[in-house]
Design a protein around this motif. Sequence first.
Motif, PDB file in Angstrom:
ATOM      1  N   GLN A  80       9.467  -0.316  -9.532  1.00  0.00           N
ATOM      2  CA  GLN A  80       8.347   0.024  -8.663  1.00  0.00           C
ATOM      3  C   GLN A  80       7.082   0.276  -9.451  1.00  0.00           C
ATOM      4  O   GLN A  80       7.120   0.764 -10.580  1.00  0.00           O
ATOM      5  CB  GLN A  80       8.658   1.272  -7.839  1.00  0.00           C
ATOM      6  CG  GLN A  80       9.648   1.042  -6.741  1.00  0.00           C
ATOM      7  CD  GLN A  80       9.744   2.234  -5.809  1.00  0.00           C
ATOM      8  OE1 GLN A  80       9.484   3.362  -6.194  1.00  0.00           O
ATOM      9  NE2 GLN A  80      10.117   1.979  -4.569  1.00  0.00           N
ATOM     10  N   TRP A  81       5.969  -0.057  -8.818  1.00  0.00           N
ATOM     11  CA  TRP A  81       4.652   0.298  -9.343  1.00  0.00           C
ATOM     12  C   TRP A  81       3.897   0.983  -8.225  1.00  0.00           C
ATOM     13  O   TRP A  81       3.873   0.515  -7.083  1.00  0.00           O
ATOM     14  CB  TRP A  81       3.891  -0.934  -9.815  1.00  0.00           C
ATOM     15  CG  TRP A  81       2.544  -0.603 -10.380  1.00  0.00           C
ATOM     16  CD1 TRP A  81       2.289   0.143 -11.487  1.00  0.00           C
ATOM     17  CD2 TRP A  81       1.278  -0.990  -9.859  1.00  0.00           C
ATOM     18  NE1 TRP A  81       0.942   0.238 -11.697  1.00  0.00           N
ATOM     19  CE2 TRP A  81       0.294  -0.454 -10.705  1.00  0.00           C
ATOM     20  CE3 TRP A  81       0.873  -1.744  -8.766  1.00  0.00           C
ATOM     21  CZ2 TRP A  81      -1.068  -0.638 -10.495  1.00  0.00           C
ATOM     22  CZ3 TRP A  81      -0.477  -1.937  -8.554  1.00  0.00           C
ATOM     23  CH2 TRP A  81      -1.428  -1.395  -9.413  1.00  0.00           C
ATOM     24  N   ILE A  82       3.294   2.111  -8.553  1.00  0.00           N
ATOM     25  CA  ILE A  82       2.528   2.879  -7.581  1.00  0.00           C
ATOM     26  C   ILE A  82       1.051   2.655  -7.868  1.00  0.00           C
ATOM     27  O   ILE A  82       0.557   3.014  -8.931  1.00  0.00           O
ATOM     28  CB  ILE A  82       2.882   4.372  -7.660  1.00  0.00           C
ATOM     29  CG1 ILE A  82       4.381   4.552  -7.392  1.00  0.00           C
ATOM     30  CG2 ILE A  82       2.049   5.182  -6.672  1.00  0.00           C
ATOM     31  CD1 ILE A  82       4.903   5.938  -7.656  1.00  0.00           C
ATOM     32  N   THR A 103       7.665  -2.831  -4.762  1.00  0.00           N
ATOM     33  CA  THR A 103       8.959  -2.928  -5.436  1.00  0.00           C
ATOM     34  C   THR A 103       9.176  -4.365  -5.867  1.00  0.00           C
ATOM     35  O   THR A 103       9.094  -5.284  -5.051  1.00  0.00           O
ATOM     36  CB  THR A 103      10.100  -2.486  -4.501  1.00  0.00           C
ATOM     37  OG1 THR A 103       9.864  -1.138  -4.099  1.00  0.00           O
ATOM     38  CG2 THR A 103      11.445  -2.581  -5.206  1.00  0.00           C
ATOM     39  N   LYS A 130      -1.576   3.922  -6.158  1.00  0.00           N
ATOM     40  CA  LYS A 130      -2.417   4.838  -5.378  1.00  0.00           C
ATOM     41  C   LYS A 130      -3.741   5.166  -6.060  1.00  0.00           C
ATOM     42  O   LYS A 130      -4.710   5.486  -5.387  1.00  0.00           O
ATOM     43  CB  LYS A 130      -1.666   6.119  -5.034  1.00  0.00           C
ATOM     44  CG  LYS A 130      -1.358   7.011  -6.208  1.00  0.00           C
ATOM     45  CD  LYS A 130      -0.615   8.245  -5.757  1.00  0.00           C
ATOM     46  CE  LYS A 130      -0.314   9.125  -6.968  1.00  0.00           C
ATOM     47  NZ  LYS A 130       0.409  10.308  -6.577  1.00  0.00           N
ATOM     48  N   ASN A 131      -3.811   5.065  -7.391  1.00  0.00           N
ATOM     49  CA  ASN A 131      -5.057   5.341  -8.106  1.00  0.00           C
ATOM     50  C   ASN A 131      -5.847   4.069  -8.424  1.00  0.00           C
ATOM     51  O   ASN A 131      -6.834   4.132  -9.145  1.00  0.00           O
ATOM     52  CB  ASN A 131      -4.774   6.113  -9.398  1.00  0.00           C
ATOM     53  CG  ASN A 131      -4.199   7.488  -9.113  1.00  0.00           C
ATOM     54  OD1 ASN A 131      -4.560   8.130  -8.137  1.00  0.00           O
ATOM     55  ND2 ASN A 131      -3.280   7.929  -9.942  1.00  0.00           N
ATOM     56  N   LYS A 137      -5.796  -1.244   0.835  1.00  0.00           N
ATOM     57  CA  LYS A 137      -5.888   0.170   1.263  1.00  0.00           C
ATOM     58  C   LYS A 137      -6.600   0.283   2.580  1.00  0.00           C
ATOM     59  O   LYS A 137      -7.380  -0.504   2.967  1.00  0.00           O
ATOM     60  CB  LYS A 137      -6.606   0.991   0.201  1.00  0.00           C
ATOM     61  CG  LYS A 137      -5.784   1.131  -1.049  1.00  0.00           C
ATOM     62  CD  LYS A 137      -6.437   2.095  -1.997  1.00  0.00           C
ATOM     63  CE  LYS A 137      -5.513   2.340  -3.178  1.00  0.00           C
ATOM     64  NZ  LYS A 137      -6.034   3.324  -4.083  1.00  0.00           N
ATOM     65  N   ASN A 175       0.849  -1.195   0.000  1.00  0.00           N
ATOM     66  CA  ASN A 175       0.000   0.000   0.000  1.00  0.00           C
ATOM     67  C   ASN A 175       0.873   1.230   0.000  1.00  0.00           C
ATOM     68  O   ASN A 175       1.540   1.481   0.985  1.00  0.00           O
ATOM     69  CB  ASN A 175      -0.917   0.001   1.200  1.00  0.00           C
ATOM     70  CG  ASN A 175      -1.797   1.234   1.245  1.00  0.00           C
ATOM     71  OD1 ASN A 175      -1.934   1.966   0.292  1.00  0.00           O
ATOM     72  ND2 ASN A 175      -2.392   1.457   2.401  1.00  0.00           N
ATOM     73  N   PRO A 176       0.865   2.070  -0.972  1.00  0.00           N
ATOM     74  CA  PRO A 176       0.389   1.887  -2.335  1.00  0.00           C
ATOM     75  C   PRO A 176       1.502   1.546  -3.309  1.00  0.00           C
ATOM     76  O   PRO A 176       1.271   1.433  -4.499  1.00  0.00           O
ATOM     77  CB  PRO A 176      -0.214   3.254  -2.675  1.00  0.00           C
ATOM     78  CG  PRO A 176       0.730   4.214  -2.023  1.00  0.00           C
ATOM     79  CD  PRO A 176       1.144   3.502  -0.730  1.00  0.00           C
ATOM     80  N   VAL A 177       2.754   1.381  -2.806  1.00  0.00           N
ATOM     81  CA  VAL A 177       3.893   1.141  -3.700  1.00  0.00           C
ATOM     82  C   VAL A 177       4.424  -0.272  -3.492  1.00  0.00           C
ATOM     83  O   VAL A 177       4.604  -0.715  -2.359  1.00  0.00           O
ATOM     84  CB  VAL A 177       5.033   2.157  -3.443  1.00  0.00           C
ATOM     85  CG1 VAL A 177       6.222   1.884  -4.334  1.00  0.00           C
ATOM     86  CG2 VAL A 177       4.543   3.581  -3.632  1.00  0.00           C
TER      87      VAL A 177
END
Length: 78
Positions: free
Chosen positions: A48-50, A9, A52-53, A78, A5-7
């Motif tokens: 990395q992937w974020i 690695t 958050k959306n 989340k 949450n939210p990233v």
Amino acid sequence: PNPFNPVITLDIDIHRSGELRIEVYDVSGNSLGVINNGYVNAGNQSFQWIGKNSSSGMYFFKITDGGIVQIRKAVLLK
């Protein structure tokens, strides 16, 4: 870590330098984008992937290294 949450690695051990593609998919199989699509050097690499959306749930990471394809999964909480 998984869940994340939210990233997240992704640590990948690259055996040979070359093209590497990493794609992200949701549980319905919809592509959410490409994390990497290009040349990488041999050795340990981090990407990395974020998210958050994105909504909570399971996500899949398709890693293509030459002729080798791996699928990793992770849970966004989340």
